[in-house]
Design a protein around this motif. Structure first.
Motif, PDB file in Angstrom:
ATOM      1  N   ILE A 160       5.310  51.994  31.679  1.00 29.66           N
ATOM      2  CA  ILE A 160       6.028  51.921  32.569  1.00 29.66           C
ATOM      3  C   ILE A 160       7.499  52.703  32.593  1.00 29.66           C
ATOM      4  O   ILE A 160       8.003  52.706  31.336  1.00 29.66           O
ATOM      5  N   LEU A 161       7.974  53.262  33.485  1.00 30.03           N
ATOM      6  CA  LEU A 161       9.039  54.068  33.412  1.00 30.03           C
ATOM      7  C   LEU A 161      10.666  53.398  33.548  1.00 30.03           C
ATOM      8  O   LEU A 161      11.611  54.080  33.492  1.00 30.03           O
ATOM      9  N   ASP A 162      10.349  52.041  33.786  1.00 29.65           N
ATOM     10  CA  ASP A 162      11.931  51.288  33.687  1.00 29.65           C
ATOM     11  C   ASP A 162      11.431  49.806  33.399  1.00 29.65           C
ATOM     12  O   ASP A 162      10.873  48.989  34.079  1.00 29.65           O
ATOM     13  N   ARG A 163      11.659  49.870  32.166  1.00 32.61           N
ATOM     14  CA  ARG A 163      11.540  48.518  31.226  1.00 32.61           C
ATOM     15  C   ARG A 163      12.367  47.414  31.971  1.00 32.61           C
ATOM     16  O   ARG A 163      11.892  46.387  31.412  1.00 32.61           O
ATOM     17  N   ASP A 164      13.436  47.757  32.444  1.00 29.93           N
ATOM     18  CA  ASP A 164      14.188  46.561  32.904  1.00 29.93           C
ATOM     19  C   ASP A 164      13.614  45.911  34.222  1.00 29.93           C
ATOM     20  O   ASP A 164      13.926  44.700  34.396  1.00 29.93           O
ATOM     21  N   CYS A 165      12.461  46.261  34.576  1.00 29.10           N
ATOM     22  CA  CYS A 165      11.758  45.660  35.818  1.00 29.10           C
ATOM     23  C   CYS A 165      11.021  44.122  35.116  1.00 29.10           C
ATOM     24  O   CYS A 165      11.100  43.211  35.898  1.00 29.10           O
ATOM     25  N   PHE A 166      11.078  44.084  34.095  1.00 30.49           N
ATOM     26  CA  PHE A 166      10.328  42.776  33.340  1.00 30.49           C
ATOM     27  C   PHE A 166      11.472  42.248  32.676  1.00 30.49           C
ATOM     28  O   PHE A 166      11.594  41.821  31.637  1.00 30.49           O
ATOM     29  N   ILE A 171       9.365  37.591  34.206  1.00 29.85           N
ATOM     30  CA  ILE A 171       8.255  37.197  33.369  1.00 29.85           C
ATOM     31  C   ILE A 171       7.844  35.843  33.684  1.00 29.85           C
ATOM     32  O   ILE A 171       6.512  35.543  33.584  1.00 29.85           O
ATOM     33  N   THR A 172       8.734  34.941  33.794  1.00 32.12           N
ATOM     34  CA  THR A 172       8.515  33.520  34.105  1.00 32.12           C
ATOM     35  C   THR A 172       7.700  33.449  35.420  1.00 32.12           C
ATOM     36  O   THR A 172       6.948  32.536  35.404  1.00 32.12           O
TER      37      THR A 172
END
Length: 230
Positions: A160-166, A171-172
């Motif tokens: 993923i190129l943007d880890r902030d999406c998770f 996640i919940t």
């Protein structure tokens, strides 16, 4: 496609009313074994209705939640004098409802492409495909089949190129939908048994939940794309 889905929804709603009447009659007759059995059937029917309604209107649950808040504040107004704070909240909720009611989804309702590629996968005409959610960030869902199950995997964490999406909230929601980390803990995935497969509606409902519930605030591309892969 919408006409077919609405007919199916109408059928299940009629079934729901039928089994509710059976349960009421069984209760009156004291036939509690039948009550238990028919309650299980009714629960399954309600689950199917929820799946179809989430596909037709991904914001249905959120709309109901906002309407319940409005009802709460309206009832509260009878118990005490109207105040500025309550009126401000009601205006905000009305505005949010207007936004949700004006939104029109275009991901699945405009064609058969997604249905066709799902059936190609199930019939082994293709081995896998990717459904791009936000291609420039490499956020996608990959569909494949293993051990008589459709495996739906989100982009591996390392790719993923943007880890902030998770985010924690994302996640919940993913876990509430049914996603879990795979054995290697490299990505989130969900498995759908082919024994239960009749059409693409449940699969599209899962994708709808990913788009509209998990990544609602993540600027999902308005024009999603499908790529056949190996």
């Amino acid at each position: 496609m919408n006409e077919d889905i609405n007919e199916l929804l109408s059928y299940y709603k009629n079934q729901k009313a039928f089994f509710e009447s059976l349960i009421e009659q069984d209760t009156n007759d004291g036939d509690y074994n039948s009550v238990v059995l028919n309650t299980k059937v009714l629960g399954n029917i309600k689950h199917k209705i929820n799946i179809i309604e989430s596909l037709l209107d991904p914001f249905a649950k959120e709309k109901d939640r906002l309407k319940n808040i409005i009802n709460f504040y309206v009832e509260k107004s009878y118990l005490e004098e109207s105040d500025e704070k309550r009126n401000h909240i009601l205006v905000q909720i009305d505005h949010k409802l207007d936004q949700l009611n004006s939104y029109r989804t275009g991901y699945f309702n405009d064609g058969q492409e997604f249905d066709d590629v799902i059936f190609d996968l199930v019939e082994n005409k293709i081995s896998a495909f990717i459904f791009n959610l936000r291609k420039e960030k490499n956020l996608h869902l990959r569909f494949s089949i293993k051990k008589n199950k459709i495996i739906i995997r989100l982009t591996p964490f390392a790719a993923i190129l943007d880890r902030d999406c998770f985010t924690k909230n994302v996640i919940t929601v993913l876990k509430q939908i049914g996603f879990k980390k795979n054995k290697l803990r490299t990505c989130f995935q969900i498995k759908y048994p082919l024994d239960d497969f009749k059409d693409a509606i449940p699969i599209k409902a899962i994708v709808s939940q990913v788009i509209y519930e998990a990544f609602y605030n993540y600027q999902i591309n308005k024009s999603t794309t499908i790529e056949i892969t190996s």
